[in-house]
Design a protein around this motif. Sequence first.
Motif, PDB file in Angstrom:
ATOM      1  N   SER A  32       8.674  24.254  -9.971  1.00  0.00           N
ATOM      2  CA  SER A  32       9.884  23.366 -10.270  1.00  0.00           C
ATOM      3  C   SER A  32       9.976  22.206  -9.067  1.00  0.00           C
ATOM      4  O   SER A  32       9.767  22.555  -7.915  1.00  0.00           O
ATOM      5  CB  SER A  32      11.093  24.307 -10.126  1.00  0.00           C
ATOM      6  N   GLY A  33       9.922  21.020  -9.580  1.00  0.00           N
ATOM      7  CA  GLY A  33      10.025  19.776  -8.456  1.00  0.00           C
ATOM      8  C   GLY A  33       9.897  18.754  -9.418  1.00  0.00           C
ATOM      9  O   GLY A  33       9.692  18.599 -10.546  1.00  0.00           O
ATOM     10  N   LYS A  34       9.877  17.609  -8.736  1.00  0.00           N
ATOM     11  CA  LYS A  34       9.388  16.344  -9.372  1.00  0.00           C
ATOM     12  C   LYS A  34       8.420  15.537  -8.315  1.00  0.00           C
ATOM     13  O   LYS A  34       8.165  15.831  -7.292  1.00  0.00           O
ATOM     14  CB  LYS A  34      10.700  15.320  -9.015  1.00  0.00           C
ATOM     15  N   VAL A  35       8.004  14.516  -9.147  1.00  0.00           N
ATOM     16  CA  VAL A  35       7.015  13.617  -8.558  1.00  0.00           C
ATOM     17  C   VAL A  35       7.428  12.364  -8.367  1.00  0.00           C
ATOM     18  O   VAL A  35       7.733  11.467  -9.497  1.00  0.00           O
ATOM     19  CB  VAL A  35       5.582  13.655  -9.215  1.00  0.00           C
ATOM     20  N   SER A  36       7.793  11.634  -7.162  1.00  0.00           N
ATOM     21  CA  SER A  36       8.412  10.527  -6.831  1.00  0.00           C
ATOM     22  C   SER A  36       7.533   9.654  -6.089  1.00  0.00           C
ATOM     23  O   SER A  36       6.565  10.000  -5.284  1.00  0.00           O
ATOM     24  CB  SER A  36       9.605  10.709  -6.156  1.00  0.00           C
ATOM     25  N   LYS A  37       7.810   8.249  -6.138  1.00  0.00           N
ATOM     26  CA  LYS A  37       7.089   7.075  -5.225  1.00  0.00           C
ATOM     27  C   LYS A  37       7.246   7.363  -3.819  1.00  0.00           C
ATOM     28  O   LYS A  37       8.589   7.755  -3.476  1.00  0.00           O
ATOM     29  CB  LYS A  37       7.271   5.815  -5.608  1.00  0.00           C
ATOM     30  N   ILE A  38       6.341   7.499  -2.849  1.00  0.00           N
ATOM     31  CA  ILE A  38       6.320   7.619  -1.396  1.00  0.00           C
ATOM     32  C   ILE A  38       7.466   6.499  -1.053  1.00  0.00           C
ATOM     33  O   ILE A  38       7.110   5.361  -1.442  1.00  0.00           O
ATOM     34  CB  ILE A  38       5.136   7.567  -0.834  1.00  0.00           C
ATOM     35  N   ASN A  39       8.409   6.880  -0.150  1.00  0.00           N
ATOM     36  CA  ASN A  39       9.089   5.875   0.282  1.00  0.00           C
ATOM     37  C   ASN A  39       8.613   5.127   1.305  1.00  0.00           C
ATOM     38  O   ASN A  39       8.261   5.323   2.623  1.00  0.00           O
ATOM     39  CB  ASN A  39      10.659   6.428   1.138  1.00  0.00           C
ATOM     40  N   ASN A  40       8.202   3.630   1.200  1.00  0.00           N
ATOM     41  CA  ASN A  40       7.385   3.031   2.167  1.00  0.00           C
ATOM     42  C   ASN A  40       7.980   2.495   3.350  1.00  0.00           C
ATOM     43  O   ASN A  40       7.664   1.525   3.955  1.00  0.00           O
ATOM     44  CB  ASN A  40       6.391   2.173   1.550  1.00  0.00           C
ATOM     45  N   GLN A  41       9.405   2.618   2.959  1.00  0.00           N
ATOM     46  CA  GLN A  41      10.340   2.107   4.257  1.00  0.00           C
ATOM     47  C   GLN A  41      10.404   0.713   4.272  1.00  0.00           C
ATOM     48  O   GLN A  41       9.933   0.096   5.318  1.00  0.00           O
ATOM     49  CB  GLN A  41      10.133   2.776   5.633  1.00  0.00           C
ATOM     50  N   ASN A  42      10.504  -0.003   3.200  1.00  0.00           N
ATOM     51  CA  ASN A  42      10.526  -1.540   3.376  1.00  0.00           C
ATOM     52  C   ASN A  42       9.236  -2.118   3.692  1.00  0.00           C
ATOM     53  O   ASN A  42       8.995  -2.978   4.611  1.00  0.00           O
ATOM     54  CB  ASN A  42      11.492  -2.085   3.889  1.00  0.00           C
ATOM     55  N   ASN A  43       8.128  -1.583   3.217  1.00  0.00           N
ATOM     56  CA  ASN A  43       6.788  -1.950   3.493  1.00  0.00           C
ATOM     57  C   ASN A  43       6.308  -1.736   4.886  1.00  0.00           C
ATOM     58  O   ASN A  43       5.295  -2.265   5.282  1.00  0.00           O
ATOM     59  CB  ASN A  43       6.524  -3.464   2.967  1.00  0.00           C
ATOM     60  N   LYS A  44       6.774  -0.819   5.400  1.00  0.00           N
ATOM     61  CA  LYS A  44       6.492  -0.554   6.824  1.00  0.00           C
ATOM     62  C   LYS A  44       5.235   0.555   6.567  1.00  0.00           C
ATOM     63  O   LYS A  44       4.200   0.402   7.385  1.00  0.00           O
ATOM     64  CB  LYS A  44       7.651   0.451   7.344  1.00  0.00           C
ATOM     65  N   TYR A  45       5.094   1.176   5.627  1.00  0.00           N
ATOM     66  CA  TYR A  45       3.900   1.975   5.115  1.00  0.00           C
ATOM     67  C   TYR A  45       3.413   1.377   4.034  1.00  0.00           C
ATOM     68  O   TYR A  45       3.891   1.190   2.994  1.00  0.00           O
ATOM     69  CB  TYR A  45       4.294   3.559   4.972  1.00  0.00           C
ATOM     70  N   LYS A  46       2.016   1.400   3.964  1.00  0.00           N
ATOM     71  CA  LYS A  46       1.155   0.573   2.983  1.00  0.00           C
ATOM     72  C   LYS A  46       0.931   1.603   1.975  1.00  0.00           C
ATOM     73  O   LYS A  46       0.880   3.047   1.914  1.00  0.00           O
ATOM     74  CB  LYS A  46      -0.219   0.248   3.447  1.00  0.00           C
ATOM     75  N   LEU A  47       0.965   1.361   0.566  1.00  0.00           N
ATOM     76  CA  LEU A  47       0.938   2.068  -0.475  1.00  0.00           C
ATOM     77  C   LEU A  47      -0.506   1.677  -1.204  1.00  0.00           C
ATOM     78  O   LEU A  47      -0.308   0.277  -1.619  1.00  0.00           O
ATOM     79  CB  LEU A  47       2.074   2.396  -1.309  1.00  0.00           C
ATOM     80  N   PRO A  48      -1.165   2.361  -1.844  1.00  0.00           N
ATOM     81  CA  PRO A  48      -1.457   3.887  -1.870  1.00  0.00           C
ATOM     82  C   PRO A  48      -1.519   4.146  -0.273  1.00  0.00           C
ATOM     83  O   PRO A  48      -2.199   3.323   0.715  1.00  0.00           O
ATOM     84  CB  PRO A  48      -2.480   4.144  -2.790  1.00  0.00           C
ATOM     85  N   HIS A  49      -1.268   5.613  -0.083  1.00  0.00           N
ATOM     86  CA  HIS A  49      -1.335   6.230   1.398  1.00  0.00           C
ATOM     87  C   HIS A  49      -3.050   6.496   1.107  1.00  0.00           C
ATOM     88  O   HIS A  49      -3.510   7.281   0.334  1.00  0.00           O
ATOM     89  CB  HIS A  49      -0.754   7.586   1.206  1.00  0.00           C
ATOM     90  N   ILE A  50      -4.058   5.783   1.691  1.00  0.00           N
ATOM     91  CA  ILE A  50      -5.395   5.872   1.681  1.00  0.00           C
ATOM     92  C   ILE A  50      -6.040   6.235   2.861  1.00  0.00           C
ATOM     93  O   ILE A  50      -5.825   5.568   3.876  1.00  0.00           O
ATOM     94  CB  ILE A  50      -6.071   4.642   1.140  1.00  0.00           C
ATOM     95  N   GLY A  51      -6.937   7.342   3.051  1.00  0.00           N
ATOM     96  CA  GLY A  51      -7.648   7.528   4.298  1.00  0.00           C
ATOM     97  C   GLY A  51      -7.341   8.918   4.836  1.00  0.00           C
ATOM     98  O   GLY A  51      -6.653   9.850   4.139  1.00  0.00           O
ATOM     99  N   TRP A  52      -8.127   8.938   5.973  1.00  0.00           N
ATOM    100  CA  TRP A  52      -7.869  10.271   6.602  1.00  0.00           C
ATOM    101  C   TRP A  52      -6.379  10.496   7.139  1.00  0.00           C
ATOM    102  O   TRP A  52      -5.953   9.420   7.989  1.00  0.00           O
ATOM    103  CB  TRP A  52      -8.999  10.519   7.642  1.00  0.00           C
ATOM    104  N   ASN A  53      -5.909  11.772   7.171  1.00  0.00           N
ATOM    105  CA  ASN A  53      -4.868  11.848   7.726  1.00  0.00           C
ATOM    106  C   ASN A  53      -4.785  13.366   8.230  1.00  0.00           C
ATOM    107  O   ASN A  53      -5.157  14.248   7.303  1.00  0.00           O
ATOM    108  CB  ASN A  53      -3.445  11.519   6.848  1.00  0.00           C
ATOM    109  N   GLU A  54      -4.088  13.714   9.206  1.00  0.00           N
ATOM    110  CA  GLU A  54      -3.953  15.080   9.484  1.00  0.00           C
ATOM    111  C   GLU A  54      -2.902  16.220   8.887  1.00  0.00           C
ATOM    112  O   GLU A  54      -1.867  15.622   8.508  1.00  0.00           O
ATOM    113  CB  GLU A  54      -3.843  15.428  11.244  1.00  0.00           C
ATOM    114  N   ILE A  55      -3.231  17.376   8.633  1.00  0.00           N
ATOM    115  CA  ILE A  55      -2.211  18.036   7.705  1.00  0.00           C
ATOM    116  C   ILE A  55      -1.854  18.975   8.869  1.00  0.00           C
ATOM    117  O   ILE A  55      -2.199  19.795   9.616  1.00  0.00           O
ATOM    118  CB  ILE A  55      -3.002  18.798   6.717  1.00  0.00           C
ATOM    119  N   ASN A  56      -0.430  19.479   8.558  1.00  0.00           N
ATOM    120  CA  ASN A  56       0.187  20.318   9.183  1.00  0.00           C
ATOM    121  C   ASN A  56       0.365  21.748   8.415  1.00  0.00           C
ATOM    122  O   ASN A  56       1.000  21.726   7.339  1.00  0.00           O
ATOM    123  CB  ASN A  56       1.540  19.941   9.706  1.00  0.00           C
TER     124      ASN A  56
END
Length: 208
Positions: free
Chosen positions: A108-132
């Motif tokens: 149960s849940g939804k799939v929504s657009k990542i909040n890019n905080q007024n273009n502070k974050y580029k979309l799509p989120h592409i590349g290497w990122n660390e996981i917690n």
Amino acid sequence: MNVTIVDYNSGNISSVINSFKEVANDKVNIEVTSDLNKIKLSDKLVLPGQGSFKSCVDALNSINGLVEILNEFVINNKKPLLGICVGLQMFADIGYEETETKGLGWISGKVSKINNQNNKYKLPHIGWNEINILKDSKIFKNIENNSHMYFVHSYEFIPNDKSVAAATTDYSSNIVCAVEKENIFGTQFHPEKSDKTGLKIIDNFINL
């Protein structure tokens, strides 16, 4: 043992196929098919997904009987399934990419657009990122916390029950990037493009 990659015309899945075959190394039978009977008789399924939520759901629905077979496999027979990228997103009840689209409703849940905080974050989120890593998920066996994985997405899965989240990644907010709920596993990142660590996740799934 048969591990089947569900081929439902959802974009290029050759890297998924190659990675699974490399890890399986002939010890496990890897099949790529849209044949309902073969899918039904598999021991484990992999549900890849590239493109938009809507296009992947439409592609699943275009193969007559496929969603019913997947539901039977996952919900009734409780056999292991790994969703990758949009394959994971489709576990949700609903997605908002392009237009409001009903998902598989497994988690149960939804799939929504990542909040890019007024273009502070580029979309799509592409590349290497660390996981917690949040919990002792079977697919993260012998995977170090803060390992780097490869991402390509603009939408995120937001589960209603936070306990299903197996890992998050930090991009604009804590994005759920892996889930585990009983026999259902999913990664938002691409293990098949995440070097040796990604192959280890594939190996963990094959060896469940």
